[in-house]
Design a protein around this motif. Structure first.
Motif, PDB file in Angstrom:
ATOM      1  N   PHE A   1       0.100   5.300  78.286  1.00 11.89           N
ATOM      2  CA  PHE A   1       1.099   4.381  77.441  1.00 11.89           C
ATOM      3  C   PHE A   1       1.475   3.094  78.251  1.00 11.89           C
ATOM      4  O   PHE A   1       2.187   2.115  77.828  1.00 11.89           O
ATOM      5  CB  PHE A   1       1.532   5.140  76.492  1.00 11.89           C
ATOM      6  N   ALA A   2       2.514   4.205  79.337  1.00 11.37           N
ATOM      7  CA  ALA A   2       3.135   3.460  79.672  1.00 11.37           C
ATOM      8  C   ALA A   2       2.290   2.286  80.647  1.00 11.37           C
ATOM      9  O   ALA A   2       3.222   1.294  80.680  1.00 11.37           O
ATOM     10  CB  ALA A   2       3.204   4.344  81.372  1.00 11.37           C
ATOM     11  N   PHE A   3       1.332   2.306  81.235  1.00 12.22           N
ATOM     12  CA  PHE A   3       0.175   0.798  81.425  1.00 12.22           C
ATOM     13  C   PHE A   3       0.155   0.071  80.146  1.00 12.22           C
ATOM     14  O   PHE A   3      -0.433  -0.755  80.729  1.00 12.22           O
ATOM     15  CB  PHE A   3      -0.613   1.529  82.191  1.00 12.22           C
ATOM     16  N   PHE A   4      -0.142   0.807  78.950  1.00  8.82           N
ATOM     17  CA  PHE A   4      -0.245   0.135  77.781  1.00  8.82           C
ATOM     18  C   PHE A   4       1.276  -1.015  78.074  1.00  8.82           C
ATOM     19  O   PHE A   4       0.930  -2.685  77.941  1.00  8.82           O
ATOM     20  CB  PHE A   4      -0.674   0.242  76.490  1.00  8.82           C
ATOM     21  N   VAL A   5       1.992  -0.066  78.385  1.00  3.15           N
ATOM     22  CA  VAL A   5       3.111  -1.379  78.492  1.00  3.15           C
ATOM     23  C   VAL A   5       3.526  -2.228  79.124  1.00  3.15           C
ATOM     24  O   VAL A   5       3.940  -3.007  79.210  1.00  3.15           O
ATOM     25  CB  VAL A   5       5.133  -0.662  77.954  1.00  3.15           C
ATOM     26  N   GLN A   6       3.100  -1.947  80.085  1.00  3.46           N
ATOM     27  CA  GLN A   6       2.893  -2.842  81.566  1.00  3.46           C
ATOM     28  C   GLN A   6       2.469  -3.513  81.305  1.00  3.46           C
ATOM     29  O   GLN A   6       2.924  -4.953  81.516  1.00  3.46           O
ATOM     30  CB  GLN A   6       3.193  -1.476  83.274  1.00  3.46           C
ATOM     31  N   GLY A   7       1.294  -3.578  80.568  1.00  5.15           N
ATOM     32  CA  GLY A   7      -0.629  -5.366  79.900  1.00  5.15           C
ATOM     33  C   GLY A   7       0.806  -5.822  79.422  1.00  5.15           C
ATOM     34  O   GLY A   7       0.933  -6.319  79.840  1.00  5.15           O
ATOM     35  N   MET A   8       1.164  -5.513  78.977  1.00  7.10           N
ATOM     36  CA  MET A   8       2.493  -5.986  77.153  1.00  7.10           C
ATOM     37  C   MET A   8       3.418  -6.819  78.313  1.00  7.10           C
ATOM     38  O   MET A   8       4.004  -7.660  77.493  1.00  7.10           O
ATOM     39  CB  MET A   8       3.255  -5.304  76.180  1.00  7.10           C
ATOM     40  N   ALA A   9       3.696  -6.255  78.944  1.00 12.32           N
ATOM     41  CA  ALA A   9       5.103  -7.167  80.384  1.00 12.32           C
ATOM     42  C   ALA A   9       4.141  -7.928  80.451  1.00 12.32           C
ATOM     43  O   ALA A   9       4.554  -8.951  80.472  1.00 12.32           O
ATOM     44  CB  ALA A   9       5.595  -6.340  81.359  1.00 12.32           C
ATOM     45  N   VAL A  10       3.456  -7.731  81.341  1.00 10.85           N
ATOM     46  CA  VAL A  10       2.780  -9.112  81.348  1.00 10.85           C
ATOM     47  C   VAL A  10       2.333 -10.261  80.517  1.00 10.85           C
ATOM     48  O   VAL A  10       2.485 -11.314  81.233  1.00 10.85           O
ATOM     49  CB  VAL A  10       1.140  -8.317  82.463  1.00 10.85           C
ATOM     50  N   ILE A  11       2.225  -9.943  79.447  1.00  4.18           N
ATOM     51  CA  ILE A  11       0.913 -11.174  77.979  1.00  4.18           C
ATOM     52  C   ILE A  11       3.089 -11.989  78.107  1.00  4.18           C
ATOM     53  O   ILE A  11       2.400 -12.661  78.383  1.00  4.18           O
ATOM     54  CB  ILE A  11       0.728  -9.581  76.783  1.00  4.18           C
ATOM     55  N   HIS A  12       4.074 -10.568  78.008  1.00  2.00           N
ATOM     56  CA  HIS A  12       4.855 -11.480  77.768  1.00  2.00           C
ATOM     57  C   HIS A  12       5.611 -12.434  78.725  1.00  2.00           C
ATOM     58  O   HIS A  12       6.548 -13.290  78.329  1.00  2.00           O
ATOM     59  CB  HIS A  12       6.553 -10.675  77.129  1.00  2.00           C
ATOM     60  N   ARG A  13       5.363 -11.920  80.022  1.00  5.55           N
ATOM     61  CA  ARG A  13       5.945 -12.996  81.344  1.00  5.55           C
ATOM     62  C   ARG A  13       4.655 -14.115  80.855  1.00  5.55           C
ATOM     63  O   ARG A  13       5.220 -15.185  80.789  1.00  5.55           O
ATOM     64  CB  ARG A  13       5.291 -12.659  82.717  1.00  5.55           C
TER      65      ARG A  13
ATOM     66  N   VAL B   1      -2.699  -6.209  91.199  1.00  9.09           N
ATOM     67  CA  VAL B   1      -2.836  -6.678  91.897  1.00  9.09           C
ATOM     68  C   VAL B   1      -1.131  -7.856  92.384  1.00  9.09           C
ATOM     69  O   VAL B   1      -0.736  -8.626  92.370  1.00  9.09           O
ATOM     70  CB  VAL B   1      -3.770  -7.955  90.948  1.00  9.09           C
ATOM     71  N   GLY B   2       0.029  -7.842  90.662  1.00  4.56           N
ATOM     72  CA  GLY B   2       0.877  -7.884  90.649  1.00  4.56           C
ATOM     73  C   GLY B   2       0.644  -9.169  89.811  1.00  4.56           C
ATOM     74  O   GLY B   2       0.961  -9.707  90.723  1.00  4.56           O
ATOM     75  N   PHE B   3       0.211  -9.550  89.309  1.00  5.22           N
ATOM     76  CA  PHE B   3       0.215 -10.904  88.187  1.00  5.22           C
ATOM     77  C   PHE B   3       1.571 -11.883  88.508  1.00  5.22           C
ATOM     78  O   PHE B   3       1.280 -12.920  88.531  1.00  5.22           O
ATOM     79  CB  PHE B   3      -0.788 -10.689  86.335  1.00  5.22           C
ATOM     80  N   ARG B   4       2.549 -10.681  87.923  1.00  6.56           N
ATOM     81  CA  ARG B   4       3.983 -11.839  87.855  1.00  6.56           C
ATOM     82  C   ARG B   4       4.562 -12.596  89.103  1.00  6.56           C
ATOM     83  O   ARG B   4       5.554 -12.401  89.404  1.00  6.56           O
ATOM     84  CB  ARG B   4       4.182 -10.265  86.771  1.00  6.56           C
ATOM     85  N   GLY B   5       3.678 -11.845  90.048  1.00  8.27           N
ATOM     86  CA  GLY B   5       4.230 -12.056  91.493  1.00  8.27           C
ATOM     87  C   GLY B   5       4.585 -14.109  91.609  1.00  8.27           C
ATOM     88  O   GLY B   5       5.566 -13.750  92.322  1.00  8.27           O
ATOM     89  N   ARG B   6       3.660 -14.830  91.081  1.00 10.22           N
ATOM     90  CA  ARG B   6       3.820 -15.577  91.290  1.00 10.22           C
ATOM     91  C   ARG B   6       4.527 -16.538  90.293  1.00 10.22           C
ATOM     92  O   ARG B   6       4.685 -17.653  90.448  1.00 10.22           O
ATOM     93  CB  ARG B   6       2.276 -16.406  91.363  1.00 10.22           C
ATOM     94  N   GLN B   7       4.933 -15.788  89.155  1.00  6.91           N
ATOM     95  CA  GLN B   7       5.571 -16.595  87.977  1.00  6.91           C
ATOM     96  C   GLN B   7       7.133 -16.736  88.336  1.00  6.91           C
ATOM     97  O   GLN B   7       7.546 -16.101  89.190  1.00  6.91           O
ATOM     98  CB  GLN B   7       5.590 -15.464  87.143  1.00  6.91           C
ATOM     99  N   LEU B   8       7.933 -18.486  88.109  1.00  9.20           N
ATOM    100  CA  LEU B   8       9.122 -18.261  88.658  1.00  9.20           C
ATOM    101  C   LEU B   8       9.915 -18.947  87.634  1.00  9.20           C
ATOM    102  O   LEU B   8      11.506 -18.430  87.693  1.00  9.20           O
ATOM    103  CB  LEU B   8       8.368 -19.196  89.874  1.00  9.20           C
ATOM    104  N   VAL B   9       9.595 -17.850  86.750  1.00 11.11           N
ATOM    105  CA  VAL B   9       9.704 -18.326  85.347  1.00 11.11           C
ATOM    106  C   VAL B   9      11.130 -17.384  84.966  1.00 11.11           C
ATOM    107  O   VAL B   9      10.119 -15.885  84.598  1.00 11.11           O
ATOM    108  CB  VAL B   9       9.159 -18.351  83.650  1.00 11.11           C
ATOM    109  N   SER B  10      12.429 -17.089  85.047  1.00 11.94           N
ATOM    110  CA  SER B  10      13.183 -16.761  84.503  1.00 11.94           C
ATOM    111  C   SER B  10      13.779 -16.270  83.252  1.00 11.94           C
ATOM    112  O   SER B  10      14.073 -17.049  82.104  1.00 11.94           O
ATOM    113  CB  SER B  10      14.391 -16.876  84.917  1.00 11.94           C
ATOM    114  N   PRO B  11      13.122 -15.032  82.588  1.00  4.96           N
ATOM    115  CA  PRO B  11      12.929 -14.874  81.107  1.00  4.96           C
ATOM    116  C   PRO B  11      14.578 -14.222  80.507  1.00  4.96           C
ATOM    117  O   PRO B  11      15.667 -13.926  81.551  1.00  4.96           O
ATOM    118  CB  PRO B  11      12.670 -13.714  80.685  1.00  4.96           C
ATOM    119  N   ASN B  12      15.085 -14.832  79.573  1.00  7.10           N
ATOM    120  CA  ASN B  12      15.459 -14.615  78.682  1.00  7.10           C
ATOM    121  C   ASN B  12      16.258 -13.415  78.071  1.00  7.10           C
ATOM    122  O   ASN B  12      15.470 -12.573  77.276  1.00  7.10           O
ATOM    123  CB  ASN B  12      15.941 -15.592  77.525  1.00  7.10           C
TER     124      ASN B  12
END
Length: 317
Positions: free
Chosen positions: A251-263, A302-313
């Motif tokens: 479930f913790a990895f599921f949350v991490q997967g949702m975090a990727v989708i959110h980013r 892999v770190g999919f979000r490593g290249r994302q530069l958008v700072s979230p609210n």
């Protein structure tokens, strides 16, 4: 100070009220009782605990936990009050204490990150499953009572023609500890999110809402999860402890997967409605959740979000 203590005390009474109704529904004393009502009341009963902690600090959290535990012990049963303090109150106090940790570096305040909070949540959930395992193996009376309850539930389902006769109550009882930690972990997560949302809404939160899109488990978590799955599948060892660890880390990895989708979704035009569609699909179907879990596992390497530069609210996230 006294005003805050009164608020924490009242929140403890509110917590007990929801808990009392949840227990009444679970015992079949309520009208039209069903599992959804029981789970909903359980979540609502934990919300005041997080409200006290995240809104008034660790002292407020302890006062509220003591209030509901003592009132439960006096009105319901002393042993129940003690168990409630250990199973529900103590984890909330620990999670609240961790969430309120912060440090200041060059005038910049850094709050305890969401990733570390998730690690704390994982450890607490596994500990609760271990406690349930110990009780199940040592308390014959408790195990016999649960078998009796499952037998009764199977009889009711049999009358409706929806029972799988291959499943025996005695066998099903041994699976309960595996799900116990994950179940209470989900209750804590839902209640904590609701409490933080309410506090933010009324500008009473002590810390900003943790950033979901930046959440990531440490690398060792993926190694542990794969090792547990390998031991269980290849080794043919389906022990309850391994099952609990596999479920909770999954479930913790599921949350991490949702975090990727959110980013990733930050670049979407209709982000809110599209995210809502994703959540609805996950709720209605099982396999998308497995895909998202795999996405979370791969992201830890892999770190999919490593290249994302958008700072979230953080509050919108």
């Amino acid at each position: 100070m006294s005003k805050n203590l009164v608020i924490n005390f009242v929140l403890g009474l509110v917590c007990f009220t929801f808990l009392f109704f949840a227990l009444s529904e679970n015992a079949g004393q309520g009208v039209n009782a069903n599992p959804i009502q029981v789970i909903g009341l359980l979540i609502l009963s934990v919300v005041p605990l997080f409200l006290s902690g995240l809104g008034w600090g660790i002292v407020g959290s302890i006062v509220t936990v003591l209030t509901v535990s003592i009132v439960s012990g006096v009105i319901l049963d002393p042993l129940f009050g003690l168990i409630y303090a250990l199973v529900c109150g103590l984890p909330v106090v620990i999670l609240t204490r961790q969430a309120l940790l912060w440090r200041e570096d060059q005038g910049q305040i850094s709050w305890y990150p969401a990733s570390n909070l998730m690690v704390s949540w994982t450890i607490i959930s596994i500990a609760l499953s271990c406690a349930a395992l110990v009780l199940m193996y040592t308390e014959d009376e408790l195990r016999a009572d649960m078998v009796k309850r499952f037998d009764f539930a199977f009889e009711q389902l049999a009358k409706q023609g929806n029972v799988n006769t291959n499943i025996k109550a005695e066998e099903l009882v041994w699976f309960v500890p595996q799900f116990f930690g994950l179940f209470w972990g989900l209750v804590f997560m839902a209640a904590g999110s609701l409490a933080q949302g309410l506090l933010v809404r009324f500008n009473k939160n002590l810390r900003p809402t943790p950033e979901l899109s930046g959440f990531a488990l440490p690398n060792w978590a993926s190694i542990v999860w794969i090792a547990v799955l390998a031991i269980g599948v290849i080794g043919g060892i389906a022990k309850p402890f391994l099952g609990a660890v596999a479920l909770i880390l999954g479930f913790a990895f599921f949350v991490q997967g949702m975090a990727v989708i959110h980013r990733v979704s930050m670049a979407w035009t209709f982000r809110g409605p599209l995210l809502a569609v994703v959540y609805i699909i996950v709720i209605l179907m099982i396999w998308p959740a497995l895909v998202i879990t795999a996405l979370g596992l791969v992201d830890s390497w892999v770190g999919f979000r490593g290249r994302q530069l958008v700072s979230p609210n953080q509050e919108k996230d």
